[in-house]
Scaffold this active site. Structure first.
Site, mmCIF file in Angstrom:
data_model
loop_
_atom_site.group_PDB
_atom_site.id
_atom_site.type_symbol
_atom_site.label_atom_id
_atom_site.label_comp_id
_atom_site.label_asym_id
_atom_site.label_seq_id
_atom_site.Cartn_x
_atom_site.Cartn_y
_atom_site.Cartn_z
ATOM 1 N N GLU A 164 0.827 -1.215 0.000
ATOM 2 C CA GLU A 164 0.000 0.000 0.000
ATOM 3 C C GLU A 164 0.862 1.266 0.000
ATOM 4 O O GLU A 164 0.857 2.077 0.921
ATOM 5 C CB GLU A 164 -0.968 -0.035 1.192
ATOM 6 C CG GLU A 164 -1.920 -1.219 1.109
ATOM 7 C CD GLU A 164 -2.920 -1.304 2.235
ATOM 8 O OE1 GLU A 164 -4.049 -1.788 1.994
ATOM 9 O OE2 GLU A 164 -2.588 -0.885 3.365
ATOM 10 N N GLU A 359 -5.396 -7.763 -2.375
ATOM 11 C CA GLU A 359 -6.052 -7.752 -1.068
ATOM 12 C C GLU A 359 -7.501 -7.375 -1.280
ATOM 13 O O GLU A 359 -7.798 -6.338 -1.858
ATOM 14 C CB GLU A 359 -5.442 -6.716 -0.110
ATOM 15 C CG GLU A 359 -4.094 -7.043 0.447
ATOM 16 C CD GLU A 359 -3.646 -6.007 1.473
ATOM 17 O OE1 GLU A 359 -4.520 -5.378 2.118
ATOM 18 O OE2 GLU A 359 -2.427 -5.810 1.608
#
Length: 460
Positions: A164, A359
């Protein structure tokens, strides 16, 4: 099911985790301390010493993934496990653990994906150098990354560097980068972000120059932002967030350099972010084999709530408002499968590079009575609807997608150490303050995944 919606046999289905949320064994076999190892439990969170003890139980967990018909497992190599001080000698026992883990995956027909950094800075580098604020830490990380790539690239063909990456362009950066001191200024945020981008690009370039059969991609927490109204100011604010927090990262990953809009903001506000001429030359060589992202929720933004003069990096801090049109989970996260499709299709249209959602999932509050199966129909619905939305992006919109990885499909502590926010298709029998027996207990969604993935998702 129609024939045209059949995914290729090479499609990747699997699970994603981080090292500190799974492994435990925080002080075993020569591991050094990370910043997470010294964070204490609170009333509503656990410490990080045991997690789900996968260090000792990975065979059992890999069997469960195999039983769900998954063929990929995205793990993280803990920097402090393989290099205890972050910039000193490597720890062979730590490397040996990941050898065993990778080989155990391959034995079961599960492809490994490796992430090199998921927030857990070696404590030594945080204390001594203030983490990624320092160029010394950049160099230490690149050294670590090259060592891992050279060692595992014969068996591991998919890599990401930072989990991320756009979180390093938001306030969360000061919690995940080894930042121990400073005023949390925009200058510091932009400097850390740039330093991490140089880490990513140097390692991506290294792979492309030395390992022709290995793929590496950028990865971000996709910000699917909707304007609160059709008012032009709301639309513009939503566009700015997506430019700063989505496109700016992928632009750099793909060799285009930082967004012109972002760099003009830097110039107009006199932001210092430590970009050198050498950095600019390195960035020109950047290339991505795929673009990866996490997706859990969409967000709604109202320009009326954004303070005057606020940086776009901060818009979501105060500008977020509740969505009127979708359900939310217990933590107020919108459940929005169409936003997932929007993310995939938008990114593929922009970059024409394979997209990889690595994810996806929903956190729920669940308890096990020690006897009956947990009936997690809400999780089944969530994954079913998001997989269908992904297939819409592929078969209706023309996007190229490599696979679909859920998050924490064997329960793990959340990123903020809350064991009671559960994403798994398998229940792990522990709470925040009671380790119990750590027994793995399949939920109803386990058997749903097992059935759906047996036929490569064709029924959806």
């Amino acid at each position: 099911m129609t024939e045209k919606r059949k995914l290729p046999s090479t499609f990747l289905w699997g699970n994603s985790v981080s090292s500190m949320q799974t492994e435990g064994a925080w002080n075993e076999d020569g591991k050094g301390l990370s910043v997470y190892d010294v964070r204490p439990a609170t009333d509503n969170t656990s410490d990080w010493h045991v997690a789900i003890d996968e260090y000792h139980r990975y065979d059992e967990d890999l069997d469960l993934l195999k039983d769900m018909n998954m063929n990929m497992y995205r793990i993280q190599i803990s920097w402090s496990r393989v290099c205890p001080d972050g910039d000193g000698d490597f720890n062979q026992k730590g490397i040996d653990f990941y050898d065993r883990l990778v080989n155990a995956m391959l034995k079961r027909g599960i492809q490994p994906m490796i992430c090199l950094y998921h927030f857990d800075m070696p404590l030594n580098l945080a204390k001594k150098y203030n983490g990624f604020m320092s160029r010394h830490v950049v160099d230490a990380f690149v050294r670590f990354g090259k060592k891992m790539i050279d060692h595992f690239s014969d068996r591991v063909k998919y890599w990401i560097v930072f989990n991320e990456h756009n979180l390093y362009f938001q306030d969360e950066v000061f919690n995940i980068s080894g930042y121990e001191s400073g005023d949390k200024s925009l200058d510091d945020m932009y400097t850390i972000f740039h330093h991490t981008m140089m880490c990513h690009i140097q390692l991506a370039n290294y792979i492309h120059e030395n390992h022709s059969d290995v793929k590496i991609g950028g990865m971000l927490a996709y910000q699917q932002i909707y304007p609160a109204t059709s008012k032009p100011e709301d639309v513009w604010a939503a566009k700015q967030v997506q430019e700063f927090l989505n496109f700016n990262i992928y632009d750099a990953d793909t060799g285009c350099g930082y967004s012109p809009e972002v760099m003009q903001y830097v110039k107009n506000h006199g932001i210092q972010m430590d970009i050198t001429d050498e950095d600019k030359e390195i960035m020109k060589k950047a290339k991505a084999d795929f673009l990866a992202f996490s997706y859990y929720s969409s967000w709604v933004l109202s320009s009326d709530k954004i303070p005057d003069g606020e940086a776009p990096n901060h818009y979501l801090n105060k500008g977020g408002v509740e969505s009127k049109y979708v359900k939310t989970n217990d933590w107020g996260w919108a459940i929005d499968p169409l936003g997932f499709r929007n993310a995939i299709t938008t990114m593929y249209n922009y970059y024409r590079i394979p997209i990889f959602p690595i994810e996806n999932g929903i956190g729920l509050k669940e308890t096990w009575d020690g006897e009956h199966m947990i009936e997690d129909d809400e999780r089944i619905t969530y994954h079913r609807d998001h997989i269908k939305a992904m297939k819409d992006a592929i078969f209706d919109d023309g996007a190229k997608v490599l696979g679909y990885l859920g998050w924490g499909l064997i329960d793990i502590p959340s990123s903020h150490a809350d064991m009671e926010k559960r994403y798994g298709a398998v229940y792990v029998n522990r709470s925040n303050h009671d380790l119990k027996d750590l027994k793995r207990v399949p939920k109803k969604s386990f058997y749903w995944f097992q059935k759906v993935l047996k036929d490569n998702g064709d029924e959806l």
